[in-house]
Enzyme design. Sequence first.
Site, mmCIF file in Angstrom:
data_model
loop_
_atom_site.group_PDB
_atom_site.id
_atom_site.type_symbol
_atom_site.label_atom_id
_atom_site.label_comp_id
_atom_site.label_asym_id
_atom_site.label_seq_id
_atom_site.Cartn_x
_atom_site.Cartn_y
_atom_site.Cartn_z
ATOM 1 N N TYR A 70 52.088 7.638 79.219
ATOM 2 C CA TYR A 70 52.453 9.382 79.620
ATOM 3 C C TYR A 70 53.909 9.452 78.922
ATOM 4 O O TYR A 70 54.279 10.306 78.556
ATOM 5 C CB TYR A 70 52.610 9.448 81.108
ATOM 6 N N ARG A 73 53.211 10.503 75.460
ATOM 7 C CA ARG A 73 52.960 11.878 75.488
ATOM 8 C C ARG A 73 54.011 12.948 75.767
ATOM 9 O O ARG A 73 54.080 13.830 75.197
ATOM 10 C CB ARG A 73 51.566 12.071 76.428
ATOM 11 N N GLN A 104 44.084 24.132 81.472
ATOM 12 C CA GLN A 104 44.000 22.840 81.942
ATOM 13 C C GLN A 104 45.036 21.854 81.391
ATOM 14 O O GLN A 104 45.001 20.580 81.444
ATOM 15 C CB GLN A 104 42.508 22.264 81.289
ATOM 16 N N ASN A 105 45.808 22.227 80.423
ATOM 17 C CA ASN A 105 46.745 21.808 79.829
ATOM 18 C C ASN A 105 48.058 21.484 80.695
ATOM 19 O O ASN A 105 48.382 22.294 81.345
ATOM 20 C CB ASN A 105 47.221 22.668 78.615
ATOM 21 N N HIS A 122 45.454 21.294 86.018
ATOM 22 C CA HIS A 122 45.471 19.985 85.901
ATOM 23 C C HIS A 122 46.843 19.201 86.053
ATOM 24 O O HIS A 122 47.162 18.075 85.585
ATOM 25 C CB HIS A 122 44.652 19.278 84.721
ATOM 26 N N CYS A 130 56.260 10.901 94.008
ATOM 27 C CA CYS A 130 56.100 9.280 94.625
ATOM 28 C C CYS A 130 54.789 9.385 95.448
ATOM 29 O O CYS A 130 54.649 10.291 96.095
ATOM 30 C CB CYS A 130 57.169 9.112 95.663
ATOM 31 N N GLY A 191 39.676 27.349 73.291
ATOM 32 C CA GLY A 191 40.046 25.784 73.186
ATOM 33 C C GLY A 191 39.644 24.518 74.075
ATOM 34 O O GLY A 191 40.624 23.778 74.379
HETATM 35 C C1 BJW Z 1 40.286 24.134 69.318
HETATM 36 C C2 BJW Z 1 41.073 23.834 68.137
HETATM 37 C C3 BJW Z 1 41.871 25.207 68.145
HETATM 38 C C4 BJW Z 1 40.170 22.137 68.706
HETATM 39 N N1 BJW Z 1 41.435 26.245 68.214
HETATM 40 N N2 BJW Z 1 39.763 25.497 69.642
HETATM 41 C C5 BJW Z 1 31.321 11.251 88.015
HETATM 42 C C6 BJW Z 1 32.384 10.506 88.731
HETATM 43 C C7 BJW Z 1 33.601 11.117 89.320
HETATM 44 C C8 BJW Z 1 33.594 12.356 88.831
HETATM 45 C C9 BJW Z 1 32.801 12.792 88.099
HETATM 46 C C10 BJW Z 1 31.566 12.612 87.640
HETATM 47 N N3 BJW Z 1 30.875 13.436 87.172
HETATM 48 C C11 BJW Z 1 31.545 14.397 87.343
HETATM 49 C C12 BJW Z 1 32.843 14.377 87.869
HETATM 50 C C13 BJW Z 1 33.789 15.347 88.096
HETATM 51 C C14 BJW Z 1 34.870 15.172 87.001
HETATM 52 C C15 BJW Z 1 34.364 15.550 85.698
HETATM 53 O O1 BJW Z 1 34.027 16.490 85.371
HETATM 54 N N4 BJW Z 1 33.744 14.700 84.744
HETATM 55 C C16 BJW Z 1 33.115 14.923 83.614
HETATM 56 C C17 BJW Z 1 33.904 14.459 82.290
HETATM 57 C C18 BJW Z 1 31.739 14.268 83.482
HETATM 58 N N5 BJW Z 1 35.964 15.971 87.395
HETATM 59 C C19 BJW Z 1 36.903 15.438 88.167
HETATM 60 O O2 BJW Z 1 37.017 14.302 88.434
HETATM 61 C C20 BJW Z 1 37.889 16.505 88.530
HETATM 62 N N6 BJW Z 1 38.066 16.323 89.959
HETATM 63 C C21 BJW Z 1 36.968 16.819 90.765
HETATM 64 O O3 BJW Z 1 35.897 16.964 90.495
HETATM 65 O O4 BJW Z 1 37.302 16.661 92.204
HETATM 66 C C22 BJW Z 1 36.285 16.653 92.998
HETATM 67 C C23 BJW Z 1 35.848 15.076 93.199
HETATM 68 C C24 BJW Z 1 36.744 14.362 94.176
HETATM 69 C C25 BJW Z 1 36.362 12.995 94.244
HETATM 70 C C26 BJW Z 1 35.294 12.480 93.552
HETATM 71 C C27 BJW Z 1 34.473 13.385 92.611
HETATM 72 C C28 BJW Z 1 34.870 14.444 92.519
HETATM 73 C C29 BJW Z 1 39.345 16.138 87.850
HETATM 74 C C30 BJW Z 1 39.413 16.293 86.532
HETATM 75 C C31 BJW Z 1 40.434 15.883 85.964
HETATM 76 C C32 BJW Z 1 40.763 15.801 84.336
HETATM 77 N N7 BJW Z 1 41.775 15.415 83.880
HETATM 78 C C33 BJW Z 1 42.037 15.215 82.448
HETATM 79 C C34 BJW Z 1 43.243 14.492 82.261
HETATM 80 C C35 BJW Z 1 44.636 15.403 82.884
HETATM 81 C C36 BJW Z 1 45.893 14.717 82.734
HETATM 82 C C37 BJW Z 1 46.546 14.240 81.306
HETATM 83 O O5 BJW Z 1 46.220 15.159 80.283
HETATM 84 O O6 BJW Z 1 46.986 13.148 81.230
HETATM 85 O O7 BJW Z 1 42.297 16.744 82.079
HETATM 86 S S1 BJW Z 1 40.719 14.601 81.523
HETATM 87 C C38 BJW Z 1 41.127 15.833 80.245
HETATM 88 O O8 BJW Z 1 39.967 16.757 79.997
HETATM 89 C C39 BJW Z 1 42.192 16.729 80.580
HETATM 90 C C40 BJW Z 1 41.900 17.912 80.006
HETATM 91 O O9 BJW Z 1 42.253 19.124 80.900
HETATM 92 C C41 BJW Z 1 40.177 17.999 80.644
HETATM 93 C C42 BJW Z 1 39.385 19.072 79.567
HETATM 94 O O10 BJW Z 1 39.368 18.709 78.364
HETATM 95 P P1 BJW Z 1 39.584 19.936 77.357
HETATM 96 O O11 BJW Z 1 40.830 20.729 77.571
HETATM 97 O O12 BJW Z 1 38.319 20.891 77.328
HETATM 98 O O13 BJW Z 1 39.798 19.148 75.879
HETATM 99 P P2 BJW Z 1 38.710 18.800 75.029
HETATM 100 O O14 BJW Z 1 39.339 17.963 73.999
HETATM 101 O O15 BJW Z 1 37.420 18.224 75.805
HETATM 102 O O16 BJW Z 1 38.106 19.957 74.217
HETATM 103 C C43 BJW Z 1 39.106 20.683 73.128
HETATM 104 C C44 BJW Z 1 38.145 21.682 72.559
HETATM 105 O O17 BJW Z 1 39.119 22.309 71.817
HETATM 106 C C45 BJW Z 1 36.907 21.484 71.612
HETATM 107 O O18 BJW Z 1 35.907 22.077 72.078
HETATM 108 C C46 BJW Z 1 37.717 21.601 70.319
HETATM 109 O O19 BJW Z 1 36.317 22.109 69.527
HETATM 110 C C47 BJW Z 1 38.556 22.838 70.466
HETATM 111 N N8 BJW Z 1 39.677 23.073 69.614
HETATM 112 N N9 BJW Z 1 41.082 22.468 68.066
HETATM 113 C C48 BJW Z 1 40.569 26.509 69.155
HETATM 114 N N10 BJW Z 1 42.629 24.972 66.782
#
Ligand code: BJW
Length: 257
Positions: A70, A73, A104-105, A122, A130, A191
């Site tokens: 972190y 970043r 989500q950012n 997020h 803490c 995105g």
């Molecule tokens: C462009 C571009 C340009 C590039 N122009 N476009 C099994 C076990 C446990 C949990 C789960 C499970 N199955 C499902 C879950 C739930 C889980 C989940 O969804 N997992 C899946 C991945 C399978 N979700 C969670 O756990 C969430 N909580 C939840 O569900 O609570 C209920 C619960 C409680 C208890 C138990 C279980 C459930 C929480 C999710 C938290 C996500 N956290 C992160 C990290 C944040 C902190 C950090 O940054 O350090 O969030 S992970 C990461 O992914 C980050 C992002 O916000 C998130 C989404 O990613 P994003 O933004 O879509 O990025 P990319 O890289 O995937 O995509 C980028 C896109 O941009 C691409 O399409 C490119 O093509 C495009 N692009 N350049 C336009 N110039």
Amino acid sequence: MSGNVLISPELISRLEHAERVGVFTGAGMSAESGVPTFRGEEGIWKKFKPEELANFDAFMRNPGLVWEWYNHRKQLIGGITPNAGHYALAAMESRHRLFSIATQNIDNLHQRAGSKTIHELHGNIGRNYCTGCGTYYAEEQLALLGDVPKSNSCRGLIRPDVVWFGEMLPAGEWDAAVRAAERSDIYFSIGTSAVVYPAASLPILAKSAGAYVVEINIERTDFSRHADEVLPGKSGEILPHLLAQYARPTISSVETH
Ligand code: BJW
């Protein structure tokens, strides 16, 4: 190139008349500012393992490693600026009665570009709290507490205020984002790979509630087939182009959804 992207006359006309616009953004929104995305060939998860860095158990097992990541970043984000896409969204806000961004950012770039109504799904990398007593710590305070910072009051571990896998999204931000999705005339998904839930359900929710849903992405995603219109390309190029295409007077006070 944005110049080659075909924006339909229907979208322009809808934007000219839309009172309520909702936006959902992901890492691709900030890619042109220099923030790496998570998935894909150059993505963060190609180099680092989410199971070691982005869940609470991993943090408790190895807080030093997670903090190192972190801090790296935070430094990167501190040295960059919003891109033309962020500024275009900020300018769009004053053209519609209700306008909000669910992001989500965690990088604060929408805020820095001037957007006002933002629901941070997020968390935000600039806040820390803490795990023991919940006290919030500003960046300057954190700098004095060492590599693995602990709370002054309870000695609990301080963590970044971001949402890791398996954690609930902040309820207020989530509820507001759902409300906006359900009430939008037009909804943009920008995105994001739309694979992380529950956030990824927002554009689907907007679509089922009757919004005209537009996706902007350099690649097709799981959501593309549900979108009414897909604008393929970079958000930093397409959004300014879109903004230039439709005329609406600016509104001095914008309501939230
Ligand atoms: C462009 C571009 C340009 C590039 N122009 N476009 C099994 C076990 C446990 C949990 C789960 C499970 N199955 C499902 C879950 C739930 C889980 C989940 O969804 N997992 C899946 C991945 C399978 N979700 C969670 O756990 C969430 N909580 C939840 O569900 O609570 C209920 C619960 C409680 C208890 C138990 C279980 C459930 C929480 C999710 C938290 C996500 N956290 C992160 C990290 C944040 C902190 C950090 O940054 O350090 O969030 S992970 C990461 O992914 C980050 C992002 O916000 C998130 C989404 O990613 P994003 O933004 O879509 O990025 P990319 O890289 O995937 O995509 C980028 C896109 O941009 C691409 O399409 C490119 O093509 C495009 N692009 N350049 C336009 N110039």
